[in-house]
Enzyme design. Structure first.
Site, PDB file in Angstrom:
ATOM      1  N   GLU A 207       0.857  -1.187   0.000  1.00  0.00           N
ATOM      2  CA  GLU A 207       0.000   0.000   0.000  1.00  0.00           C
ATOM      3  C   GLU A 207       0.893   1.236   0.000  1.00  0.00           C
ATOM      4  O   GLU A 207       1.815   1.360   0.810  1.00  0.00           O
ATOM      5  CB  GLU A 207      -0.907  -0.010   1.247  1.00  0.00           C
ATOM      6  CG  GLU A 207      -1.880   1.149   1.247  1.00  0.00           C
ATOM      7  CD  GLU A 207      -3.072   0.944   2.180  1.00  0.00           C
ATOM      8  OE1 GLU A 207      -3.302  -0.199   2.623  1.00  0.00           O
ATOM      9  OE2 GLU A 207      -3.757   1.939   2.469  1.00  0.00           O
ATOM     10  N   ARG A 208       0.640   2.122  -0.938  1.00  0.00           N
ATOM     11  CA  ARG A 208       1.444   3.345  -1.138  1.00  0.00           C
ATOM     12  C   ARG A 208       2.903   3.004  -1.446  1.00  0.00           C
ATOM     13  O   ARG A 208       3.822   3.753  -1.088  1.00  0.00           O
ATOM     14  CB  ARG A 208       1.361   4.293   0.062  1.00  0.00           C
ATOM     15  CG  ARG A 208      -0.040   4.579   0.538  1.00  0.00           C
ATOM     16  CD  ARG A 208      -0.957   5.031  -0.558  1.00  0.00           C
ATOM     17  NE  ARG A 208      -2.334   5.197  -0.081  1.00  0.00           N
ATOM     18  CZ  ARG A 208      -3.356   5.454  -0.892  1.00  0.00           C
ATOM     19  NH1 ARG A 208      -3.185   5.544  -2.193  1.00  0.00           N
ATOM     20  NH2 ARG A 208      -4.555   5.604  -0.401  1.00  0.00           N
ATOM     21  N   ASN A 250      -2.936  -1.702   7.948  1.00  0.00           N
ATOM     22  CA  ASN A 250      -4.245  -2.256   7.551  1.00  0.00           C
ATOM     23  C   ASN A 250      -4.013  -3.744   7.329  1.00  0.00           C
ATOM     24  O   ASN A 250      -3.855  -4.211   6.211  1.00  0.00           O
ATOM     25  CB  ASN A 250      -4.730  -1.627   6.240  1.00  0.00           C
ATOM     26  CG  ASN A 250      -4.985  -0.139   6.381  1.00  0.00           C
ATOM     27  OD1 ASN A 250      -5.386   0.333   7.446  1.00  0.00           O
ATOM     28  ND2 ASN A 250      -4.752   0.603   5.318  1.00  0.00           N
ATOM     29  N   LYS A 327      -3.188   0.019  14.297  1.00  0.00           N
ATOM     30  CA  LYS A 327      -4.066   1.060  13.749  1.00  0.00           C
ATOM     31  C   LYS A 327      -5.477   0.661  14.167  1.00  0.00           C
ATOM     32  O   LYS A 327      -5.981  -0.385  13.726  1.00  0.00           O
ATOM     33  CB  LYS A 327      -3.940   1.093  12.226  1.00  0.00           C
ATOM     34  CG  LYS A 327      -4.933   2.023  11.529  1.00  0.00           C
ATOM     35  CD  LYS A 327      -4.653   2.075  10.023  1.00  0.00           C
ATOM     36  CE  LYS A 327      -5.651   2.957   9.289  1.00  0.00           C
ATOM     37  NZ  LYS A 327      -5.340   3.075   7.847  1.00  0.00           N
ATOM     38  N   GLU A 331     -10.040   4.926   9.738  1.00  0.00           N
ATOM     39  CA  GLU A 331     -10.318   4.550   8.348  1.00  0.00           C
ATOM     40  C   GLU A 331     -10.951   3.165   8.264  1.00  0.00           C
ATOM     41  O   GLU A 331     -10.572   2.327   7.445  1.00  0.00           O
ATOM     42  CB  GLU A 331      -9.038   4.615   7.514  1.00  0.00           C
ATOM     43  CG  GLU A 331      -8.414   6.000   7.512  1.00  0.00           C
ATOM     44  CD  GLU A 331      -7.249   6.159   6.548  1.00  0.00           C
ATOM     45  OE1 GLU A 331      -6.508   5.191   6.351  1.00  0.00           O
ATOM     46  OE2 GLU A 331      -7.094   7.265   6.005  1.00  0.00           O
ATOM     47  N   ARG A 364      -1.168   3.826  17.145  1.00  0.00           N
ATOM     48  CA  ARG A 364      -1.177   4.998  16.260  1.00  0.00           C
ATOM     49  C   ARG A 364      -2.256   6.007  16.647  1.00  0.00           C
ATOM     50  O   ARG A 364      -3.378   5.631  16.998  1.00  0.00           O
ATOM     51  CB  ARG A 364      -1.375   4.576  14.809  1.00  0.00           C
ATOM     52  CG  ARG A 364      -0.214   3.776  14.285  1.00  0.00           C
ATOM     53  CD  ARG A 364      -0.496   3.309  12.880  1.00  0.00           C
ATOM     54  NE  ARG A 364      -0.053   4.241  11.859  1.00  0.00           N
ATOM     55  CZ  ARG A 364      -0.763   4.559  10.789  1.00  0.00           C
ATOM     56  NH1 ARG A 364      -1.987   4.086  10.626  1.00  0.00           N
ATOM     57  NH2 ARG A 364      -0.284   5.378   9.870  1.00  0.00           N
ATOM     58  N   ARG A 376     -11.196  17.413  10.695  1.00  0.00           N
ATOM     59  CA  ARG A 376     -10.347  16.224  10.856  1.00  0.00           C
ATOM     60  C   ARG A 376      -9.034  16.548  11.567  1.00  0.00           C
ATOM     61  O   ARG A 376      -8.472  15.716  12.285  1.00  0.00           O
ATOM     62  CB  ARG A 376     -10.086  15.632   9.460  1.00  0.00           C
ATOM     63  CG  ARG A 376      -9.084  14.511   9.457  1.00  0.00           C
ATOM     64  CD  ARG A 376      -9.080  13.806   8.118  1.00  0.00           C
ATOM     65  NE  ARG A 376      -7.806  13.153   7.884  1.00  0.00           N
ATOM     66  CZ  ARG A 376      -7.450  12.595   6.739  1.00  0.00           C
ATOM     67  NH1 ARG A 376      -8.273  12.590   5.716  1.00  0.00           N
ATOM     68  NH2 ARG A 376      -6.269  12.022   6.592  1.00  0.00           N
ATOM     69  N   LYS A 400       1.697  10.913  13.462  1.00  0.00           N
ATOM     70  CA  LYS A 400       2.234  11.409  12.187  1.00  0.00           C
ATOM     71  C   LYS A 400       2.765  12.829  12.360  1.00  0.00           C
ATOM     72  O   LYS A 400       2.300  13.563  13.235  1.00  0.00           O
ATOM     73  CB  LYS A 400       1.159  11.392  11.093  1.00  0.00           C
ATOM     74  CG  LYS A 400       0.817   9.989  10.604  1.00  0.00           C
ATOM     75  CD  LYS A 400      -0.111  10.013   9.386  1.00  0.00           C
ATOM     76  CE  LYS A 400      -0.448   8.590   8.975  1.00  0.00           C
ATOM     77  NZ  LYS A 400      -1.317   8.532   7.773  1.00  0.00           N
ATOM     78  N   ASP A 405      -2.183  14.288   6.859  1.00  0.00           N
ATOM     79  CA  ASP A 405      -1.694  13.009   6.342  1.00  0.00           C
ATOM     80  C   ASP A 405      -0.486  13.174   5.424  1.00  0.00           C
ATOM     81  O   ASP A 405      -0.627  13.032   4.213  1.00  0.00           O
ATOM     82  CB  ASP A 405      -2.833  12.301   5.573  1.00  0.00           C
ATOM     83  CG  ASP A 405      -2.509  10.839   5.313  1.00  0.00           C
ATOM     84  OD1 ASP A 405      -1.529  10.345   5.875  1.00  0.00           O
ATOM     85  OD2 ASP A 405      -3.249  10.203   4.542  1.00  0.00           O
ATOM     86  N   GLU A 427       5.956   9.521  13.470  1.00  0.00           N
ATOM     87  CA  GLU A 427       5.788   8.719  12.257  1.00  0.00           C
ATOM     88  C   GLU A 427       5.985   9.613  11.046  1.00  0.00           C
ATOM     89  O   GLU A 427       5.192  10.531  10.796  1.00  0.00           O
ATOM     90  CB  GLU A 427       4.393   8.072  12.220  1.00  0.00           C
ATOM     91  CG  GLU A 427       4.161   7.244  10.954  1.00  0.00           C
ATOM     92  CD  GLU A 427       2.801   6.527  10.926  1.00  0.00           C
ATOM     93  OE1 GLU A 427       2.300   6.134  12.011  1.00  0.00           O
ATOM     94  OE2 GLU A 427       2.244   6.368   9.828  1.00  0.00           O
ATOM     95  N   GLU A 433       3.791   9.077  -1.037  1.00  0.00           N
ATOM     96  CA  GLU A 433       2.376   9.000  -1.413  1.00  0.00           C
ATOM     97  C   GLU A 433       1.862  10.333  -1.951  1.00  0.00           C
ATOM     98  O   GLU A 433       1.052  10.369  -2.875  1.00  0.00           O
ATOM     99  CB  GLU A 433       1.572   8.569  -0.179  1.00  0.00           C
ATOM    100  CG  GLU A 433       0.082   8.551  -0.382  1.00  0.00           C
ATOM    101  CD  GLU A 433      -0.680   8.141   0.877  1.00  0.00           C
ATOM    102  OE1 GLU A 433      -0.038   7.809   1.891  1.00  0.00           O
ATOM    103  OE2 GLU A 433      -1.919   8.147   0.849  1.00  0.00           O
TER     104      GLU A 433
HETATM  105  C1  GCV Z   1      -2.057   2.440   5.496  1.00  0.00           C
HETATM  106  C2  GCV Z   1      -3.480   7.393   4.471  1.00  0.00           C
HETATM  107  C3  GCV Z   1      -3.096   6.502   3.340  1.00  0.00           C
HETATM  108  C4  GCV Z   1      -3.482   5.057   3.611  1.00  0.00           C
HETATM  109  C5  GCV Z   1      -2.818   4.638   4.923  1.00  0.00           C
HETATM  110  C6  GCV Z   1      -3.289   5.590   6.032  1.00  0.00           C
HETATM  111  C7  GCV Z   1      -2.635   5.270   7.363  1.00  0.00           C
HETATM  112  O1  GCV Z   1      -4.854   7.482   4.553  1.00  0.00           O
HETATM  113  O2  GCV Z   1      -3.678   6.943   2.155  1.00  0.00           O
HETATM  114  O3  GCV Z   1      -3.049   4.267   2.538  1.00  0.00           O
HETATM  115  O4  GCV Z   1      -3.143   3.312   5.251  1.00  0.00           O
HETATM  116  O5  GCV Z   1      -2.940   6.887   5.662  1.00  0.00           O
HETATM  117  O6  GCV Z   1      -1.636   5.891   7.651  1.00  0.00           O
HETATM  118  O7  GCV Z   1      -3.115   4.418   8.083  1.00  0.00           O
END
Ligand code: GCV
Length: 742
Positions: A207-208, A250, A327, A331, A364, A376, A400, A405, A427, A433
């Site tokens: 992912e990413r 995820n 996590k 989301e 997280r 947000r 983060k 994001d 983080e 991304e």
């Molecule tokens: C791993 C953003 C990214 C998602 C990522 C999320 C996160 O939304 O687009 O791909 O998921 O951050 O950090 O959990």
């Protein structure tokens, strides 16, 4: 007398060499003429490189004599796997750099021995009686000493891994051409847990990720241990990374099943000699999915028992397992709030299971909910601050760098400084991304540095984010930094040669959050491309300006979250509708006939109030907010006067153009380096810079075409109109853009 034939074809007696200089001169002239012909550059070209060696190329240094003088031999213990690795890395490095393999010796029979060890592993080190008290378990000394009257270099530490880190430091000095004869280096990491976070799924999708599939070949593990795993460990150890979270946040609960734990154990066995612990992301609902329980409620005794048993099982398989990354309630991921419990309830349940084993939980703070109508930006603070001080001592809350994001530029996250009773880890995202994937050149260390040096004012002036992260602000011993990895199976690991620099810089800054991004860039260029100042200075210049260029052509003046939907590739300031407002662009830029920007001041969402009063006052006031955050915190009229004297609209357009110009400049600089860098890498970077210029122009044109529909003002003089209609930009589709979540 036998005569020999000189290269000029003259018949010359062996001793009568006089004519040779003349003939050599002729030869040189001929060669010079040949080289001037077309195609000659090819003949001189450096050998092609594919980037696999990263910054550990160990190619011959220019000044070989001083290096040879200090590295004729190595005296090192080899009783443990880490000792073997340290000794072998040193000999490998020195052989490559000096062209001579140093002998392995037991003592110091001559000048120029490199002595490795701890007081326990090496009698030579013990006899030196060095002061190792202040450097902890992972620190080291690299010092020029005399042993029995002979010149030596000692690399000493309290542990084998400290010695390995010292070896990499010494090799870095040699690689970057530093003097080696009078060394006095003392180093200790300022952050304890320095981890990569792989967002790698068990099916190898990243992912990413923009560098191909995951390097974890789960299907062939645990039997097939790809040699790449060892090189991964070497590279990470060389920059002080001491942990890796193997799977995506995820995650599937399957990662915790016995089959995957065996595979994880196999990877742990490769990484162990390099001081790298493995961690796993754990799915909060795993007790239901793989445990057969009806609930994952963290206060349910059966659930607590399940996690305790699971953690015990993990430690039976991997005795030095690091811990979990979680996590939760973010989301769509499951979490304690599904049962009316808090983040602290969830984290503490797991932390208690880890406590007997010395493991940790990284929980997280990237949380936001579509059921929550508030900005947000504010949600993580709102959810976490009330639980400050309520987390178990082996929990790190992972935050983060900014509240939205990983945008090209964000103000520091308001949680930094706001939870004195809880260790917060940083983080950062290494994968790009939101900064052009792997094709755009964007050196991220200036961004990391900007955030780490930001002053939270939480405990008065000087309360920097770095001090929160290294624990010094509030006296925390457990500290950490995570970097979302940009690694995949691409031969060059990161998808582009320059993205290796972001992995490298992340490691260096996790070790020392006060390190300077330009210094790190300089080291990296010297190790990765060339020590020639004619290469180093221009390339460092490109790197240092590159992130600001991306900010300018994508999201100038505090704009944010304007990319294409889902895949996040390319401009999409028009994105609206869909499942949730905070996944659209219009939610963030709020452009209208009056102006543009998200009002987070007291008159708006009041997110500024989450910062300490001096910061809140600065960000909350249109007169004092730094221009780079203007539209992050304020909705500003199009005709607002900027510091430059331009109106906001004009300035916005000019900034977009400035970003494109900067990329053009990078292209020209790089083109000028042809011949000084091997053709293969030079060519790929040149082509990628071409893509970057095209895409920078696209960002600029599409954004201007869109925002002009609100501003309804002409472009400033000399600024070209977008070549296409807004409809054209909106119509572009990228169904297979890489890295999208799935
Ligand atoms: C791993 C953003 C990214 C998602 C990522 C999320 C996160 O939304 O687009 O791909 O998921 O951050 O950090 O959990």
């Amino acid at each position: 007398m036998i005569s020999i034939t000189s290269r000029c074809g003259e018949r010359t007696p062996p001793r009568a060499r006089r004519p040779i200089p003349v003939c050599l001169a002729l030869l040189a002239l001929l060669l010079g003429l040949l080289l001037a012909l077309p195609g000659a550059a090819q003949a001189r070209a450096l050998p092609d490189e594919d980037g696999y060696a990263l910054w550990l190329r160990y190619l011959p240094v220019q000044q070989v004599a001083p290096l040879r003088a200090v590295s004729a031999a190595v005296a090192a213990p080899a009783a443990t796997p880490t000792q073997v690795v340290a000794r072998d890395e040193l000999r490998r490095g020195l052989e490559g750099l000096s062209g001579r393999r140093p002998a392995a010796v037991d003592g110091v029979p001559r000048d120029g021995v490199v002595v490795l060890g701890t007081p326990a592993s090496s009698p030579l080190v013990a006899a030196l009686d060095l002061d190792l008290a202040g450097i902890g378990e992972e620190g080291y000394l690299v010092r020029s000493v005399r042993i029995g009257g002979r010149a030596a270099t000692v690399i000493a530490a309290n542990s084998d891994i400290g010695v390995l880190y010292g070896v990499f430091h010494f090799l870095r000095l040699a690689q970057t051409g530093q003097p080696l004869a009078a060394l006095d280096v003392t180093q200790a990491p300022k952050v304890k847990v320095r981890v990569l976070n792989h967002w790698d799924n068990l099916d190898r999708y990243v992912e990413r990720g923009y560098a191909g599939e995951s390097i974890w070949d789960w299907h062939r593990l645990p039997d097939w241990l790809d040699p790449r795993y060892t090189d991964y460990a070497r590279a990470n150890a060389s920059i002080g990374i001491n942990g890796t979270v193997l799977n995506n946040v995820n995650t599937s609960a399957l990662a915790l099943t016995p089959m995957y734990l065996d595979k994880t154990a196999a990877l742990a066995s490769v990484f162990r000699p390099y001081g790298i612990k493995v961690y796993l992301s754990a799915r909060f609902s795993a007790p239901i999915e793989i445990g057969g329980l009806p609930t994952a409620d963290p206060l349910d005794p059966a659930v607590r028992r399940w996690w305790k048993d699971k953690v015990d099982e993990i430690y039976r398989t991997i005795p030095d397992f690091g811990g979990f990354l979680i996590k939760a309630n973010s989301e769509g991921q499951p979490g304690p709030q599904d049962y009316g419990r808090s983040h602290a309830d969830g984290a503490n349940m797991m932390a208690q299971a880890f406590a007997p084993h010395g493991g940790i939980v990284m929980w997280r703070a990237f949380v936001y909910s579509h059921e929550e109508p508030d900005d947000r930006h504010k949600q993580a603070y709102t959810e976490f601050v009330p639980h400050d001080g309520a987390f178990e001592p082996n929990v790190l809350v992972q935050v983060k760098n900014g509240a939205i994001d990983f945008q090209p530029r964000e103000p520091f996250h308001p949680l930094f400084g706001a939870m004195p009773g809880t260790p917060l880890m940083m983080e950062f995202q290494i994968t790009k991304e939101y900064l052009g994937f792997a094709t755009h050149l964007a050196y991220l260390a200036p961004m990391y540095e900007e955030v780490l040096r930001a002053d939270t004012h939480a405990r008065g002036p000087g309360s920097t984010v770095a001090k929160v992260v290294d624990g010094s602000l509030d006296g925390h011993a457990l500290t950490g930094m995570a970097g979302v990895a940009n690694i995949g199976v691409d031969r060059n690991w990161s998808g582009s040669h320059f993205d290796q620099a972001n992995w490298y810089a992340y490691g260096r800054m996790a070790w020392d959050p006060y390190a300077g991004s330009a210094d790190i860039a300089r080291d990296w260029v010297r190790m990765t491309f060339s020590t020639d100042p004619a290469v180093v200075e221009p390339v460092v210049g490109m790197m240092m300006g590159s992130r600001e260029a991306v900010v300018d052509y994508m999201t100038p003046l505090g704009l944010h979250h304007l990319m294409g939907r889902g895949h996040h590739y390319g401009p999409g300031p028009w994105v609206e509708g869909g499942p949730r407002a905070d996944w659209t662009s219009v939610y963030y830029h709020r452009a209208d006939a009056r102006g543009i920007g998200f009002d987070r001041s007291a008159g708006g969402s009041n997110a500024v109030a989450q910062y300490a009063p001096p910061v809140a006052a600065q960000f909350g006031n249109l007169e004092t907010v730094p221009e780079e955050f203007l539209l992050w915190f304020h909705h500003v009229p199009w005709d607002h006067r900027m510091a430059s004297g331009n109106t906001l609209w004009d300035e916005l357009v000019l900034r977009y153009g400035r970003g494109v110009d900067e990329v053009r400049g990078m292209r020209a600089t790089w083109a000028g380096l042809e011949g000084r860098i091997d053709p293969a890498r030079h060519h790929q970077v040149a082509v990628f810079l071409g893509i970057q210029e095209k895409e920078a122009q696209w960002w600029r044109d599409a954004s201007i075409a869109y925002f002009q529909t609100f501003a309804k003002r002409p472009l400033p003089a000399g600024q070209a109109a977008p070549p296409h209609s807004l409809e054209y930009y909106k119509s572009l589709q990228f169904p297979f853009a890489p890295g999208d979540g799935k």
